[in-house]
Design an enzyme around this catalytic site. Structure first.
Site, PDB file in Angstrom:
ATOM      1  CB  SER A  16      -0.916   0.016   1.231  1.00 25.18           C
ATOM      2  OG  SER A  16      -1.834  -1.040   1.196  1.00 25.18           O
ATOM      3  N   GLY A 142       5.044  10.100   8.855  1.00 24.92           N
ATOM      4  CA  GLY A 142       3.713  10.688   8.730  1.00 24.92           C
ATOM      5  C   GLY A 142       3.569  12.009   9.433  1.00 24.92           C
ATOM      6  CB  ALA A 146      -0.955   3.974   1.923  1.00 19.06           C
ATOM      7  CE  LYS A 197       3.606   4.764  12.650  1.00 22.51           C
ATOM      8  NZ  LYS A 197       2.672   4.575  11.531  1.00 22.51           N
ATOM      9  CB  SER A 260      -4.456   2.030  12.057  1.00 28.42           C
ATOM     10  OG  SER A 260      -3.445   1.400  12.817  1.00 28.42           O
ATOM     11  NE  ARG A 261      -0.683  -1.849   6.989  1.00 26.21           N
ATOM     12  CZ  ARG A 261      -0.019  -1.820   5.833  1.00 26.21           C
ATOM     13  NH1 ARG A 261       0.996  -2.645   5.664  1.00 26.21           N
ATOM     14  NH2 ARG A 261      -0.352  -0.997   4.877  1.00 26.21           N
ATOM     15  CG  ASN A 262       0.451  -1.826  13.342  1.00 26.55           C
ATOM     16  OD1 ASN A 262       1.108  -2.818  13.613  1.00 26.55           O
ATOM     17  ND2 ASN A 262       0.788  -1.008  12.357  1.00 26.55           N
ATOM     18  CB  VAL A 285       3.110  -6.951   7.212  1.00 29.66           C
ATOM     19  CG1 VAL A 285       4.014  -7.094   8.434  1.00 29.66           C
ATOM     20  CG2 VAL A 285       3.396  -8.057   6.209  1.00 29.66           C
TER      21      VAL A 285
END
Length: 334
Positions: A16, A142, A146, A197, A260-262, A285
């Site tokens: 991404s 940042g 993305a 973060k 946010s993937r996290n 990931v």
């Protein structure tokens, strides 16, 4: 916008963030070479001007010959190399490069993690194995996702170099009507902040998955920035404004955003998924998984109090149930 500097750029990675950066650079008419592993995806992008796997709605102004399957050829004739591969896979991705292939080039890291095993920042990894000079290394940070860059929603970036004036000539590569960028003189601090973060975003996701509300999230994030400030002071002491966009701003967008993937990873853990099942569920990931272990090991030397990061470590690596770990954390928050 025309690339007045005349610099040629290679983007390494197919996810991404790599796709979003390619969009920005191609929109700015920057001479571009794009490398990724999957040749079928490369052929599709060349023909259809879209990445079928990531940010597929984004139109990519890809010229003929932009896609390059050979990594050494991809970086050979460019001035700037942008790395946008997850930290856990960066070493493997760069196996095709010789020790001196990056010599004399600006190398920009858009990676938000540390090299597992050695617990190296990307800058440290590049200096150790590819002789990249600290004066030629910069960090793209940042706060932005993305997805919003690809959608041309106004976003802000920071380009961190050892000397901020060294980053100035590269700013026009990225600046356009939907992307603003400024220079910073804290590359290592920016790297550590981007590592941390993601850990805090997992914590925020765990809280969300467990049913905690906005009131608790405000306390959690407030404590996270205090924790981040303490950690940065311990590992890389330098005068910096922790309230700046590259620190607090990046933390906020990663902890709160639906992109946010996290945070999503943490939410699944809070809802009862095992670590393994949550990883299998995701198409991308979650860098914070690897970062959590790296920071835990690094902090054995610094012994900095990191109650939130420690909570995430217990959930990810010690098998402590998310609800139990969060209840234990509550008593430690300010």
């Amino acid at each position: 916008m025309v690339n007045k500097a005349g610099l040629k750029v290679a983007v390494i990675g197919g996810g991404s963030w790599a796709t979003a950066l390619v969009k920005v650079l191609s929109d700015n008419q920057v001479p571009l070479t794009w490398w990724m592993r999957d040749r079928e995806v490369m052929a599709y992008i060349q023909q259809h001007h879209r990445n079928p796997r990531y940010l597929s709605d984004a139109s990519l102004q890809i010229r003929r010959g932009t896609m390059q399957p050979d990594l050494r050829k991809a970086v050979a004739s460019v001035d700037v190399v942008i790395l946008a591969v997850p930290a856990a896979f960066l070493r493997d991705a760069m196996q095709g490069l010789a020790e001196n292939d990056l010599s004399g080039k600006w190398v920009l890291s858009a990676v938000k993690g540390m090299i597992p095993g050695e617990n190296l920042l990307i800058g440290q990894f590049l200096q150790k194995y590819f002789r990249v000079s600290p004066q030629k290394f910069m960090v793209i940070t940042g706060p932005c996702h993305a997805e919003e860059v690809a959608a041309e929603k106004l976003s802000f970036l920071t380009l961190a170099a050892e000397d901020a004036s060294m980053a100035t000539p590269l700013l026009p590569l990225f600046q356009n009507r939907y992307l603003q960028i400024k220079a910073s003189d804290d590359p290592s601090g920016s790297e550590y902040a981007s590592v941390m973060k993601n850990i805090y975003a997992i914590a925020g996701g765990i809280a969300h998955g467990l049913g905690y509300g906005d009131n608790f999230m405000a306390v959690l994030v407030s404590n996270a920035i205090i924790e981040l400030k303490s950690f940065l002071r311990a590992v890389y002491p330098k005068r910096r404004d922790i309230k700046g966009s590259a620190y607090l701003g990046d933390l906020l967008v990663t902890a709160y955003s639906r992109f946010s993937r996290n945070r999503y990873f943490g939410t699944m853990l809070g809802k009862g998924y095992s670590v393994r099942s949550a990883q299998l569920e995701m198409n991308m990931v979650a860098e914070g998984y690897y970062s959590t272990k790296a920071v835990h090991e690094l902090n054995k030397m610094h012994k900095c109090p990191l109650p939130i990061a420690s909570m995430v470590y217990r959930v990810l690596y010690e098998g402590v149930p998310a609800r139990t770990a969060m209840l234990q954390l509550q008593a430690q928050l300010q």
